[in-house]
Structure formats: structure tokens, C-alpha cells
Design a protein around this motif. Structure first.
Motif, short mmCIF file in Angstrom:
data_model
loop_
_atom_site.label_atom_id
_atom_site.label_comp_id
_atom_site.label_asym_id
_atom_site.label_seq_id
_atom_site.Cartn_x
_atom_site.Cartn_y
_atom_site.Cartn_z
N SER A 37 0.81 -1.10 -0.13
CA SER A 37 -0.01 -0.07 -0.05
C SER A 37 0.94 1.33 0.08
CB SER A 37 -0.96 0.01 1.46
OG SER A 37 -1.79 1.10 1.49
N SER A 49 2.21 8.87 -8.14
CA SER A 49 2.06 8.12 -9.52
C SER A 49 3.29 7.05 -9.69
CB SER A 49 1.94 9.22 -10.66
OG SER A 49 3.15 9.80 -10.89
N HIS A 51 4.78 5.80 -7.19
CA HIS A 51 4.47 4.56 -6.20
C HIS A 51 3.36 3.77 -6.74
CE1 HIS A 51 5.54 7.58 -2.77
NE2 HIS A 51 6.59 7.37 -3.55
N GLY A 52 2.13 4.26 -7.25
CA GLY A 52 1.17 3.48 -8.08
C GLY A 52 1.76 2.42 -8.81
N ARG A 57 -1.29 -0.41 -7.39
CA ARG A 57 -2.52 0.07 -6.81
C ARG A 57 -2.22 1.62 -6.57
NH1 ARG A 57 -3.18 -3.54 -1.77
NH2 ARG A 57 -4.37 -1.87 -0.88
N PRO A 58 -3.54 2.24 -6.38
CA PRO A 58 -3.14 3.82 -6.27
C PRO A 58 -2.22 4.32 -5.18
CG PRO A 58 -5.54 3.09 -6.55
CD PRO A 58 -4.60 1.71 -6.10
N GLY A 59 -1.37 5.24 -5.55
CA GLY A 59 -0.64 5.83 -4.21
C GLY A 59 -1.60 6.91 -3.67
N ARG A 60 -1.36 7.11 -2.52
CA ARG A 60 -2.54 7.95 -1.79
C ARG A 60 -1.62 8.80 -0.60
NH1 ARG A 60 -7.61 5.54 -2.08
NH2 ARG A 60 -7.53 3.43 -2.94
#
Length: 135
Positions: A37, A49, A51-52, A57-60
Motif C-alpha cells: 500500500s 504516481s 508509487h502506484g 495500486r493507487p498511491g495515496r
């Protein structure tokens, strides 16, 4: 807080390679079969972006200034279970470990977010412009 292994990667300041190291750690963990995550301290859209892409999976973002302190842990937990449960969360810090909003004593700093998310910190150091290195 959800039971989740997590770590925040920080550095003494900007320009020390946090994004490269963090994205590399994320990619290495994913390459070993972990679901990672990805998170970034502050209102950044470029690093998440990367990281994603490394994690699939999406970077937050985690930002106490914009989201409120009380939202950091729940947003970390939400990112760790969406779209499916992650094995580990990796958080990239912002600027230096204790750099936060000016005049606030470190509010919204990497150290502040690590405390709110109960994440251990790993500080990355470079030997650039140093006469002695850490051994």
C-alpha cells in the motif's frame, strides 16, 4: 488502526533521493510477492504516481494540514485495504523528517504523520558533502 506492518521513509531534506529509495523498496517488496500500500506525506501527485506504478495500486496522500489530523490513520487504513488488503504500507516522507508547516513546530511533517499513523521511521542518509560517513 488496522493491524498493518508499515514504515515511513524519510531523509534530512529535499533532494536526498527519497522518491527513488521509496519506489525501489515498494517495487522490491512487490517483486517478492507482497501487496504494498503506497503512501506519500503531503499534497503531492507526482510521487504517488510512481508509487502506484511500482505497487500496482493507487498511491495515496496523507496530509494533516489538508485532511485533518484525525483523518490520517483512517486514510492510511483505507488505502491499505482498498482495492484489496495489503501486506505492508510504505510511506514516503516529505522534505526533511521534521519539516512541516512554517511556524507550527513540525505540523504536517513526516515525523508528525509517522506518529499519527503509528509508523516506525527509517531515515535515509547520503554522504554527499560530508567529510565523515555513517558506519
Amino acid at each position: 488502526m488496522v493491524t498493518l506492518p508499515r514504515v515511513l521513509i524519510a531523509a534530512p531534506g529535499s533532494g536526498h533521493g527519497k522518491t527513488m529509495v521509496t519506489t525501489g523498496v515498494m517495487a522490491a517488496l512487490r517483486g517478492r510477492g507482497f501487496s504494498v500500500s503506497p503512501h506519500k506525506v503531503g499534497p503531492d501527485y507526482i510521487d504517488p504516481s510512481y508509487h502506484g506504478a511500482a505497487c500496482g495500486r493507487p498511491g495515496r496522500n496523507l496530509d494533516p494540514f489538508l485532511q485533518g489530523e484525525e483523518q490520517v490513520a483512517p486514510l492510511l487504513a483505507h488505502g491499505a485495504r482498498t482495492p484489496e488488503a495489503a501486506d505492508i504500507a510504505v510511506i514516503e516522507g516529505v522534505m526533511g523528517l521534521f519539516d512541516g508547516a512554517i511556524g507550527t513546530g513540525g505540523f504536517s511533517s513526516s515525523a508528525h504523520v509517522a506518529a499519527l499513523g503509528q509508523a516506525p521511521r527509517s531515515e535515509e542518509h547520503t554522504s554527499e558533502l560530508q567529510s565523515r560517513q555513517y558506519l
